[in-house]
Motif scaffolding. Structure first.
Motif, PDB file in Angstrom:
ATOM      1  N   ALA A 184      17.054  -0.515 -36.713  1.00 39.02           N
ATOM      2  CA  ALA A 184      18.180  -0.027 -37.510  1.00 39.02           C
ATOM      3  C   ALA A 184      19.083  -1.184 -37.951  1.00 39.02           C
ATOM      4  CB  ALA A 184      18.978   0.998 -36.712  1.00 39.02           C
ATOM      5  N   ILE A 191      18.518   2.568 -43.711  1.00 40.24           N
ATOM      6  CA  ILE A 191      18.256   3.485 -42.603  1.00 40.24           C
ATOM      7  C   ILE A 191      18.303   4.944 -43.052  1.00 40.24           C
ATOM      8  CG2 ILE A 191      20.664   3.737 -41.861  1.00 40.24           C
ATOM      9  CD1 ILE A 191      19.696   3.552 -38.982  1.00 40.24           C
ATOM     10  N   SER A 192      18.998   5.200 -44.145  1.00 36.74           N
ATOM     11  CA  SER A 192      19.125   6.574 -44.642  1.00 36.74           C
ATOM     12  C   SER A 192      18.015   6.961 -45.622  1.00 36.74           C
ATOM     13  CB  SER A 192      20.481   6.767 -45.320  1.00 36.74           C
ATOM     14  OG  SER A 192      20.608   5.891 -46.432  1.00 36.74           O
ATOM     15  N   TRP A 195      11.733   7.376 -44.639  1.00 34.13           N
ATOM     16  CA  TRP A 195      10.726   6.533 -43.998  1.00 34.13           C
ATOM     17  C   TRP A 195       9.636   7.384 -43.358  1.00 34.13           C
ATOM     18  CZ3 TRP A 195      10.627   1.132 -43.730  1.00 34.13           C
ATOM     19  CH2 TRP A 195      11.772   0.478 -44.194  1.00 34.13           C
ATOM     20  N   PHE A 211      15.013   7.488 -32.579  1.00 33.64           N
ATOM     21  CA  PHE A 211      15.359   6.970 -33.896  1.00 33.64           C
ATOM     22  C   PHE A 211      16.496   7.777 -34.530  1.00 33.64           C
ATOM     23  CE2 PHE A 211      11.720   4.369 -33.422  1.00 33.64           C
ATOM     24  CZ  PHE A 211      11.815   3.361 -34.375  1.00 33.64           C
ATOM     25  N   GLU A 212      16.488   9.072 -34.341  1.00 32.26           N
ATOM     26  CA  GLU A 212      17.569   9.879 -34.890  1.00 32.26           C
ATOM     27  C   GLU A 212      18.894   9.548 -34.206  1.00 32.26           C
ATOM     28  OE1 GLU A 212      15.958  13.751 -34.390  1.00 32.26           O
ATOM     29  OE2 GLU A 212      14.754  13.676 -36.235  1.00 32.26           O
ATOM     30  N   TRP A 216      18.840   6.927 -37.800  1.00 30.42           N
ATOM     31  CA  TRP A 216      17.857   7.200 -38.849  1.00 30.42           C
ATOM     32  C   TRP A 216      17.965   8.678 -39.221  1.00 30.42           C
ATOM     33  CZ3 TRP A 216      14.487   3.179 -40.438  1.00 30.42           C
ATOM     34  CH2 TRP A 216      14.562   2.013 -39.663  1.00 30.42           C
ATOM     35  N   LEU A 219      13.540  10.645 -41.456  1.00 22.72           N
ATOM     36  CA  LEU A 219      12.211  10.211 -41.040  1.00 22.72           C
ATOM     37  C   LEU A 219      11.190  11.336 -41.215  1.00 22.72           C
ATOM     38  CD1 LEU A 219      12.959   8.339 -37.687  1.00 22.72           C
ATOM     39  CD2 LEU A 219      12.368   7.299 -39.881  1.00 22.72           C
TER      40      LEU A 219
END
Length: 264
Positions: A184, A191-192, A195, A211-212, A216, A219
């Motif tokens: 990140a 990051i927004s 992905w 990751f959340e 992020w 995803l």
């Protein structure tokens, strides 16, 4: 603090291995027998046998298959928003072996790399981000600095035809939480974006959560490296690989709990 958590997690992980349970159970039982304590020895052998039977039973693969199907396999990449980047987690290269033999040595999670290469050709021009440092506890404690998984994965992908200019790497992370937070920082405002996250199916639930929590927001999980076969093997008593799959299951379930407690 991160290094302490990493080393402790590796020690606890060793103790959680089914092989460790079986060995400790046998050693305890033998010690009781030599001491003349027959009843504790019987209990020790009984519990050890029950653990072995439970691990070799269909329950191991049934539970692991449940974890592997948390997110759908082969999501349709043509629907919804276009993919802005491919995010690949380490865990598929044995760094020590690779450095010794001077060639990439892959483990069972090699599909993380091969599928990333296929998707890179399917989705040309989008960036590829690889996250993975050196996850050897001994190297971390001793301060040894060898090549990281991300570096080796990048070189392998380039050798498979992926343009080096598309690839960005993160080389410091030692676990899933660090994959998320360190990546990140390097990705920044991207990051927004939308992905595609590639990792093993059994590892996807913990990865998505980490990751959340690291920020992020968009995803798409792309699970690979499935260890179970829903058509038959989850309900089989065939022992091949069962202990290894039980180890994976225990690691992920404990990891989900610990990461939940610590907010990772």
């Amino acid at each position: 603090m991160g290094t302490v958590f990493f080393v402790l997690s590796k020690i606890v992980g060793l103790l959680l291995l089914v092989e460790s349970w079986l060995l400790l159970g046998l050693l305890f039982s033998l010690a009781m027998l030599f001491a003349g304590a027959v009843v504790p020895a019987r209990w020790g052998l009984t519990i050890t046998l029950l653990i072995l039977v439970l691990v070799l039973s269909p329950l191991t693969d049934m539970a692991l298959a449940k974890l592997e199907t948390t997110y759908p396999t082969n999501p349709d990449l043509t629907k919804g928003k276009p993919i802005d980047g491919i995010l690949v987690l380490g865990g598929s290269i044995v760094t020590g072996h690779s450095e010794t033999w001077k060639q990439p040595e892959l483990n069972h999670a090699g599909e993380r790399i091969t599928e990333a290469a296929r998707l890179a050709r399917l989705l040309p021009d989008i960036p590829i981000f690889i996250s993975g440092g050196n996850a050897s506890p001994l190297d971390v404690v001793l301060g040894n600095r060898g090549a990281s998984e991300a570096e080796m994965t990048r070189d392998l992908l380039v050798g498979m035809g992926v343009e080096a200019s598309r690839i960005q790497i993160e080389t410091k992370s030692r676990n899933t939480a660090e994959n998320a937070t360190f990546s990140a920082r390097l990705v920044g405002d991207d990051i927004s974006k939308h992905w595609l996250l590639i990792t093993s199916a059994f590892h996807m639930a913990r990865s998505m959560r980490s990751f959340e929590r690291a920020g992020w927001t968009d995803l798409m999980p792309y699970p690979v490296d499935h260890r179970t076969n829903l058509s038959s093997k989850p309900f089989s008593w065939y022992p091949g690989g069962k202990i290894e799959r039980a180890d994976l299951l225990i690691k992920e379930l404990v990891g989900l709990v610990v990461y939940g407690w610590t907010g990772r």
